[in-house]
Write a protein that holds these residues in place. Structure first.
Motif, PDB file in Angstrom:
ATOM      1  N   ALA A   1      14.116   1.792  -8.635  1.00 19.84           N
ATOM      2  CA  ALA A   1      14.834   0.598  -9.087  1.00 19.84           C
ATOM      3  C   ALA A   1      14.428   0.221 -10.503  1.00 19.84           C
ATOM      4  O   ALA A   1      15.258  -0.242 -11.303  1.00 19.84           O
ATOM      5  CB  ALA A   1      14.578  -0.561  -8.131  1.00 19.84           C
ATOM      6  N   GLY A   2      13.147   0.439 -10.827  1.00 16.09           N
ATOM      7  CA  GLY A   2      12.676   0.149 -12.176  1.00 16.09           C
ATOM      8  C   GLY A   2      13.323   1.037 -13.231  1.00 16.09           C
ATOM      9  O   GLY A   2      13.362   0.669 -14.416  1.00 16.09           O
ATOM     10  N   ARG A   3      13.840   2.177 -12.803  1.00 11.28           N
ATOM     11  CA  ARG A   3      14.548   3.080 -13.710  1.00 11.28           C
ATOM     12  C   ARG A   3      16.061   2.888 -13.636  1.00 11.28           C
ATOM     13  O   ARG A   3      16.809   3.640 -14.261  1.00 11.28           O
ATOM     14  CB  ARG A   3      14.203   4.542 -13.353  1.00 11.28           C
ATOM     15  N   GLY A   4      16.496   1.938 -12.826  1.00 13.94           N
ATOM     16  CA  GLY A   4      17.929   1.724 -12.644  1.00 13.94           C
ATOM     17  C   GLY A   4      18.573   2.728 -11.722  1.00 13.94           C
ATOM     18  O   GLY A   4      19.792   2.930 -11.770  1.00 13.94           O
ATOM     19  N   TRP A   5      17.787   3.344 -10.843  1.00  8.39           N
ATOM     20  CA  TRP A   5      18.272   4.380  -9.941  1.00  8.39           C
ATOM     21  C   TRP A   5      18.152   3.939  -8.492  1.00  8.39           C
ATOM     22  O   TRP A   5      17.370   3.060  -8.152  1.00  8.39           O
ATOM     23  CB  TRP A   5      17.447   5.669 -10.108  1.00  8.39           C
ATOM     24  N   ASP A   6      18.894   4.620  -7.654  1.00 11.45           N
ATOM     25  CA  ASP A   6      18.711   4.583  -6.209  1.00 11.45           C
ATOM     26  C   ASP A   6      18.525   6.032  -5.755  1.00 11.45           C
ATOM     27  O   ASP A   6      18.635   6.961  -6.562  1.00 11.45           O
ATOM     28  CB  ASP A   6      19.901   3.911  -5.527  1.00 11.45           C
ATOM     29  N   TRP A   7      18.277   6.221  -4.467  1.00 12.01           N
ATOM     30  CA  TRP A   7      18.004   7.575  -3.972  1.00 12.01           C
ATOM     31  C   TRP A   7      19.143   8.532  -4.288  1.00 12.01           C
ATOM     32  O   TRP A   7      18.902   9.701  -4.588  1.00 12.01           O
ATOM     33  CB  TRP A   7      17.750   7.539  -2.465  1.00 12.01           C
ATOM     34  N   GLY A   8      20.386   8.059  -4.203  1.00 12.11           N
ATOM     35  CA  GLY A   8      21.520   8.940  -4.429  1.00 12.11           C
ATOM     36  C   GLY A   8      21.715   9.360  -5.871  1.00 12.11           C
ATOM     37  O   GLY A   8      22.499  10.272  -6.145  1.00 12.11           O
ATOM     38  N   ASP A   9      20.981   8.717  -6.780  1.00 12.74           N
ATOM     39  CA  ASP A   9      21.130   9.030  -8.206  1.00 12.74           C
ATOM     40  C   ASP A   9      20.227  10.173  -8.664  1.00 12.74           C
ATOM     41  O   ASP A   9      20.345  10.625  -9.808  1.00 12.74           O
ATOM     42  CB  ASP A   9      20.805   7.793  -9.050  1.00 12.74           C
ATOM     43  N   VAL A  10      19.328  10.611  -7.791  1.00 11.72           N
ATOM     44  CA  VAL A  10      18.349  11.633  -8.161  1.00 11.72           C
ATOM     45  C   VAL A  10      18.249  12.673  -7.055  1.00 11.72           C
ATOM     46  O   VAL A  10      18.656  12.436  -5.917  1.00 11.72           O
ATOM     47  CB  VAL A  10      16.950  11.008  -8.399  1.00 11.72           C
ATOM     48  N   HIS A  11      17.713  13.831  -7.424  1.00 10.36           N
ATOM     49  CA  HIS A  11      17.348  14.838  -6.421  1.00 10.36           C
ATOM     50  C   HIS A  11      15.833  14.805  -6.289  1.00 10.36           C
ATOM     51  O   HIS A  11      15.113  14.933  -7.286  1.00 10.36           O
ATOM     52  CB  HIS A  11      17.808  16.231  -6.825  1.00 10.36           C
ATOM     53  N   THR A  12      15.355  14.630  -5.059  1.00  9.29           N
ATOM     54  CA  THR A  12      13.916  14.460  -4.837  1.00  9.29           C
ATOM     55  C   THR A  12      13.365  15.547  -3.932  1.00  9.29           C
ATOM     56  O   THR A  12      13.976  15.907  -2.918  1.00  9.29           O
ATOM     57  CB  THR A  12      13.627  13.092  -4.186  1.00  9.29           C
TER      58      THR A  12
ATOM     59  N   PRO B   1       0.831  -1.207   0.000  1.00  6.97           N
ATOM     60  CA  PRO B   1       0.000   0.000   0.000  1.00  6.97           C
ATOM     61  C   PRO B   1       0.864   1.254   0.000  1.00  6.97           C
ATOM     62  O   PRO B   1       1.855   1.328   0.747  1.00  6.97           O
ATOM     63  CB  PRO B   1      -0.800  -0.111   1.308  1.00  6.97           C
ATOM     64  N   SER B   2       0.513   2.208  -0.816  1.00  6.11           N
ATOM     65  CA  SER B   2       1.267   3.461  -0.892  1.00  6.11           C
ATOM     66  C   SER B   2       0.787   4.405   0.211  1.00  6.11           C
ATOM     67  O   SER B   2       0.222   5.468  -0.042  1.00  6.11           O
ATOM     68  CB  SER B   2       1.103   4.107  -2.272  1.00  6.11           C
ATOM     69  N   MET B   3       1.040   3.995   1.449  1.00  7.97           N
ATOM     70  CA  MET B   3       0.618   4.765   2.612  1.00  7.97           C
ATOM     71  C   MET B   3       1.680   4.648   3.689  1.00  7.97           C
ATOM     72  O   MET B   3       2.253   3.569   3.898  1.00  7.97           O
ATOM     73  CB  MET B   3      -0.713   4.241   3.156  1.00  7.97           C
ATOM     74  N   GLY B   4       1.974   5.747   4.373  1.00  9.04           N
ATOM     75  CA  GLY B   4       2.975   5.723   5.425  1.00  9.04           C
ATOM     76  C   GLY B   4       4.320   5.293   4.876  1.00  9.04           C
ATOM     77  O   GLY B   4       4.774   5.747   3.819  1.00  9.04           O
ATOM     78  N   ALA B   5       4.971   4.382   5.594  1.00  8.06           N
ATOM     79  CA  ALA B   5       6.275   3.882   5.154  1.00  8.06           C
ATOM     80  C   ALA B   5       6.172   3.147   3.828  1.00  8.06           C
ATOM     81  O   ALA B   5       7.173   3.010   3.112  1.00  8.06           O
ATOM     82  CB  ALA B   5       6.868   2.964   6.224  1.00  8.06           C
ATOM     83  N   GLY B   6       4.963   2.690   3.471  1.00 12.46           N
ATOM     84  CA  GLY B   6       4.761   2.039   2.181  1.00 12.46           C
ATOM     85  C   GLY B   6       5.065   2.963   1.011  1.00 12.46           C
ATOM     86  O   GLY B   6       5.433   2.483  -0.071  1.00 12.46           O
ATOM     87  N   LYS B   7       4.930   4.273   1.207  1.00 14.11           N
ATOM     88  CA  LYS B   7       5.285   5.201   0.133  1.00 14.11           C
ATOM     89  C   LYS B   7       6.791   5.172  -0.144  1.00 14.11           C
ATOM     90  O   LYS B   7       7.220   5.309  -1.299  1.00 14.11           O
ATOM     91  CB  LYS B   7       4.829   6.626   0.455  1.00 14.11           C
ATOM     92  N   VAL B   8       7.586   4.996   0.901  1.00 11.31           N
ATOM     93  CA  VAL B   8       9.031   4.894   0.706  1.00 11.31           C
ATOM     94  C   VAL B   8       9.346   3.633  -0.096  1.00 11.31           C
ATOM     95  O   VAL B   8      10.151   3.658  -1.039  1.00 11.31           O
ATOM     96  CB  VAL B   8       9.763   4.870   2.066  1.00 11.31           C
ATOM     97  N   THR B   9       8.686   2.528   0.258  1.00  5.05           N
ATOM     98  CA  THR B   9       8.889   1.270  -0.463  1.00  5.05           C
ATOM     99  C   THR B   9       8.486   1.391  -1.923  1.00  5.05           C
ATOM    100  O   THR B   9       9.223   0.974  -2.824  1.00  5.05           O
ATOM    101  CB  THR B   9       8.093   0.138   0.198  1.00  5.05           C
ATOM    102  N   ARG B  10       7.312   1.957  -2.158  1.00  6.70           N
ATOM    103  CA  ARG B  10       6.826   2.098  -3.532  1.00  6.70           C
ATOM    104  C   ARG B  10       7.751   3.002  -4.350  1.00  6.70           C
ATOM    105  O   ARG B  10       8.012   2.746  -5.530  1.00  6.70           O
ATOM    106  CB  ARG B  10       5.397   2.647  -3.538  1.00  6.70           C
ATOM    107  N   MET B  11       8.245   4.061  -3.735  1.00  7.08           N
ATOM    108  CA  MET B  11       9.144   4.963  -4.451  1.00  7.08           C
ATOM    109  C   MET B  11      10.474   4.269  -4.728  1.00  7.08           C
ATOM    110  O   MET B  11      11.048   4.427  -5.813  1.00  7.08           O
ATOM    111  CB  MET B  11       9.354   6.239  -3.622  1.00  7.08           C
ATOM    112  N   GLN B  12      10.957   3.493  -3.766  1.00  2.00           N
ATOM    113  CA  GLN B  12      12.189   2.732  -3.968  1.00  2.00           C
ATOM    114  C   GLN B  12      12.020   1.765  -5.140  1.00  2.00           C
ATOM    115  O   GLN B  12      12.918   1.619  -5.978  1.00  2.00           O
ATOM    116  CB  GLN B  12      12.540   1.957  -2.701  1.00  2.00           C
ATOM    117  N   GLN B  13      10.862   1.110  -5.210  1.00  3.94           N
ATOM    118  CA  GLN B  13      10.594   0.178  -6.310  1.00  3.94           C
ATOM    119  C   GLN B  13      10.569   0.914  -7.646  1.00  3.94           C
ATOM    120  O   GLN B  13      11.084   0.419  -8.653  1.00  3.94           O
ATOM    121  CB  GLN B  13       9.270  -0.550  -6.064  1.00  3.94           C
ATOM    122  N   TRP B  14       9.970   2.092  -7.654  1.00  3.32           N
ATOM    123  CA  TRP B  14       9.900   2.870  -8.896  1.00  3.32           C
ATOM    124  C   TRP B  14      11.303   3.285  -9.338  1.00  3.32           C
ATOM    125  O   TRP B  14      11.649   3.186 -10.526  1.00  3.32           O
ATOM    126  CB  TRP B  14       9.019   4.098  -8.704  1.00  3.32           C
TER     127      TRP B  14
END
Length: 231
Positions: free
Chosen positions: A174-185, A159-172
């Motif tokens: 990864a689907g682009r071949g990125w991690d948090w350090g590869d982008v500015h958010t 579920p994209s709620m609470g900490a689940g939003k962090v998980t869903r964003m991490q999955q997204w």
């Protein structure tokens, strides 16, 4: 937006309800189903309000809520549900979209940012809302389909709620071949429930914040944006 030069892709993340919209689309859909006679008005409104209060308090049982919130859809079926959603968009959502929200999105587009909406409201309700706002990437609460291809009343995936939003964003990412350090958010949200993702991004923006988020943002020096001024 005045951005410092960066080689990193820039992502602008937005919550939806009470952030880009001055209402809660999930709750309003429930009220709409009451007005349309799709549910028993005697107890639905009270249950819907109770779930909303739980969400605002950070205590929502999201699985129980989704079962409740999709009951009318499951009974109506795809064709009638789509027709009802079109009326809901025309009567409730489109009149509520404010120029200031469109202007904020446009400033990020003009700066070259990729825009995502990440919301705890389900995909059925939010898909046309994202389209109306001109946002192509939507990370909403996904609904499980039954053997007939229609909603089962359960959630698909995280579920994209609470900490689940962090998980869903991490999955997204990864689907682009990125991690948090590869982008500015950056991430705009009104809700205490979104503190986990607000703490994870590079630039959190408390937007029309609830009391808990306002206090947290002030304590951490986060900017506070009043997109929909009171009155």
């Amino acid at each position: 937006m005045n951005h410092t030069p960066s080689a990193k892709p820039r992502l602008a993340l937005f919550d939806l309800d009470h952030t880009l919209l001055p209402l809660d689309s999930d709750y309003e859909w429930g009220q709409f189903t009451v007005r349309e006679g799709f549910v028993d008005a005697r107890d639905f409104a009270a249950r819907n309000a109770a779930f909303l209060a739980d969400y605002r308090a950070g205590t929502l049982d999201v699985h129980a809520y989704v079962d409740f919130a999709t009951e009318a859809l499951r009974r109506l079926g795809p064709e009638a549900s789509a027709a009802a959603r079109a009326r809901f968009m025309a009567e409730v959502i489109e009149p509520a979209i404010q120029p200031v929200a469109r202007e904020l999105l446009q400033r990020h587009r003009a700066a070259g940012d990729e825009i995502l909406i990440i919301t705890a409201t389900n995909e059925f309700i939010t898909t046309p809302i994202a389209r109306a706002l001109g946002v192509e990437t939507l990370l909403a609460l996904n609904l499980e389909r039954d053997s007939h291809g229609w909603f089962s009343g359960r959630i698909a995936g995280t579920p994209s709620m609470g900490a689940g939003k962090v998980t869903r964003m991490q999955q997204w990412l990864a689907g682009r071949g990125w991690d948090w350090g590869d982008v500015h958010t950056s991430f705009y949200s009104d809700s205490r429930n979104d503190i986990p993702l607000l703490e994870r991004v590079d630039q959190p923006v408390a937007t029309n914040p609830d009391d808990t988020l306002r206090e947290h943002a002030s304590a951490h020096g986060w900017p506070i944006l009043e997109l929909f001024p009171a009155g």
